[in-house]
Motif scaffolding. Structure first.
Motif, short mmCIF file in Angstrom:
data_model
loop_
_atom_site.label_atom_id
_atom_site.label_comp_id
_atom_site.label_asym_id
_atom_site.label_seq_id
_atom_site.Cartn_x
_atom_site.Cartn_y
_atom_site.Cartn_z
N ALA A 79 -1.53 -5.96 -1.91
CA ALA A 79 -1.47 -6.51 -3.25
C ALA A 79 -1.86 -8.19 -3.30
O ALA A 79 -1.38 -8.82 -4.09
N SER A 80 -2.67 -8.44 -2.08
CA SER A 80 -3.04 -9.91 -2.05
C SER A 80 -4.13 -10.26 -3.07
O SER A 80 -4.43 -11.42 -3.24
N THR A 176 10.10 0.91 0.44
CA THR A 176 10.73 0.64 -0.96
C THR A 176 9.36 0.02 -1.45
O THR A 176 8.59 -0.70 -0.96
N VAL A 177 9.17 0.51 -2.79
CA VAL A 177 7.86 -0.05 -3.27
C VAL A 177 8.06 -1.50 -3.35
O VAL A 177 9.11 -1.99 -3.84
N GLN A 178 6.91 -1.98 -3.15
CA GLN A 178 6.68 -3.50 -3.29
C GLN A 178 5.66 -3.70 -4.60
O GLN A 178 4.72 -3.20 -4.66
N PHE A 179 6.15 -4.74 -5.22
CA PHE A 179 5.27 -5.20 -6.40
C PHE A 179 4.98 -4.05 -7.27
O PHE A 179 3.94 -3.35 -7.48
N PRO A 180 6.16 -3.34 -7.83
CA PRO A 180 6.12 -2.07 -8.51
C PRO A 180 5.18 -1.90 -9.93
O PRO A 180 4.98 -2.97 -10.55
N LYS A 181 4.89 -0.73 -10.19
CA LYS A 181 4.17 -0.30 -11.36
C LYS A 181 2.78 -1.26 -11.57
O LYS A 181 2.65 -1.64 -12.72
N ILE A 182 2.20 -1.49 -10.54
CA ILE A 182 0.83 -1.97 -10.60
C ILE A 182 -0.30 -0.91 -10.19
O ILE A 182 0.05 0.02 -9.72
N ALA A 183 -1.32 -1.04 -10.93
CA ALA A 183 -2.45 0.09 -10.83
C ALA A 183 -3.14 -0.15 -9.69
O ALA A 183 -3.47 -1.28 -8.97
N PRO A 196 2.25 3.11 -5.91
CA PRO A 196 3.28 2.59 -5.21
C PRO A 196 2.91 2.54 -3.74
O PRO A 196 2.54 3.47 -3.19
N TRP A 197 3.22 1.18 -3.05
CA TRP A 197 3.00 1.01 -1.60
C TRP A 197 4.34 0.33 -1.18
O TRP A 197 4.80 -0.85 -2.07
N GLY A 198 4.66 0.62 0.03
CA GLY A 198 5.81 -0.07 0.66
C GLY A 198 5.18 -1.36 1.37
O GLY A 198 3.98 -1.93 1.04
N LEU A 199 5.71 -1.47 2.82
CA LEU A 199 5.19 -2.46 3.42
C LEU A 199 4.34 -1.63 4.74
O LEU A 199 4.90 -1.21 5.55
N GLY A 200 3.21 -1.53 4.30
CA GLY A 200 2.07 -0.90 5.32
C GLY A 200 2.38 0.63 5.05
O GLY A 200 1.39 1.51 5.95
N LEU A 201 3.21 1.20 4.33
CA LEU A 201 3.25 2.77 3.94
C LEU A 201 2.94 2.97 2.46
O LEU A 201 3.67 2.31 1.69
N SER A 202 2.21 4.19 2.53
CA SER A 202 2.06 4.59 0.97
C SER A 202 3.37 5.51 0.66
O SER A 202 4.01 6.02 1.38
#
Length: 271
Positions: A79-80, A176-183, A196-202
């Motif tokens: 999400a950078s 846990t989802v980071q920066f939720p609800k983004i396309a 949805p993505w966590g920290l290195g994990l789909s």
């Protein structure tokens, strides 16, 4: 333990897979000691090493890293705003999920500055060695260069189920989802308004088609790679699985993985 191929295993090339919930697998098919490329399944392993650095105080997830406004958290969660390959940002941090190999190369550089050590040595010291992953190596990009066996990848899956390298609360944050609800766009599967993505994990979105089957719970994390590799962990059912093969990801994987993962899940006894 089951060694015979599952009924939904219709792959016609050399491959191996393991379904497990503890150190004693329930399903182990193929040569699990054969080395295969992990490709993008490298990313969650590298991310876990970054989380070890967070735990040990070398950095914080919300420290600046990458392009202006971005942090380690943004880089880990795609999400950078950085593009898939080398280039200038194409979005503001936190606004779009852009699956970025380049973002993980930037992450490697930033982490190395904090830990004062080559990133590959750090991954070996912080993840491979303590987990007994003795049949795996990562010598190039932390986005996709790891190669190893299904047995070693299983050991990483056990770590996600029962964290030992990092505290349970930090592992929970990774899942846990980071920066939720983004396309965003999932390679091979296309765009979605909620990626949805966590920290290195789909993280599996239960409202969209996924490469895992319908028996899974609504809390599934993992990753797949363009080498035709995957790791999944069902956090509710406490079941996990890995798959490696000699054929690169293609329509055959998209067609067969849901049924195969479903049967792997059904043949796993939760511990």
């Amino acid at each position: 333990m089951r060694f015979d191929p599952l009924s939904t295993d219709e792959f016609r090339f050399e491959h191996s897979y393991i379904a497990f919930s503890g150190a004693q697998p329930d399903v182990m098919v193929g040569d699990v000691d054969r080395w295969y490329p992990y490709m993008s399944v490298t990313k969650p392993i590298a991310a876990w090493a970054v989380l070890v650095a967070v735990y040990k105080g070398y950095l914080r997830l919300d420290d600046p890293a990458g392009p202006p406004g971005s942090t380690f958290r943004h880089l880990l969660a795609h999400a950078s705003g950085l593009p898939p390959a080398h280039g200038e940002p194409i979005a503001r941090p936190g606004r779009r999920r852009i699956y970025s190999n380049y973002g993980y190369d930037v992450l490697a550089h930033e982490v190395q500055q904090r830990i004062g050590m080559n990133i590959h040595d750090w991954i070996s010291r912080s993840v491979f060695a303590p987990l007994g992953m003795d049949a795996v190596e990562c010598r190039g990009s932390i986005a996709y260069s790891a190669r190893g066996t299904a047995d070693s990848l299983m050991r990483f899956g056990l770590e996600i189920l029962n964290p030992t390298c990092i505290p349970a609360e930090l592992a929970e944050e990774a899942c846990t989802v980071q920066f939720p609800k983004i396309a965003g766009i999932t390679p091979g599967y296309g765009p979605s308004s909620d990626n949805p993505w966590g920290l290195g994990l789909s993280i599996r979105n239960p409202d969209h088609p996924h490469w895992t089957g319908p028996s899974f719970s609504n809390r599934v994390v993992g990753h797949f790679g363009m080498s035709g590799s995957f790791i999944y962990v069902d956090l509710i059912a406490r079941k996990a699985g890995v798959f490696l093969g000699e054929k690169e990801f293609c329509s055959e994987h998209i067609r067969l993985w849901p049924a195969l993962t479903n049967e792997m899940w059904q043949n796993t006894v939760s511990q």
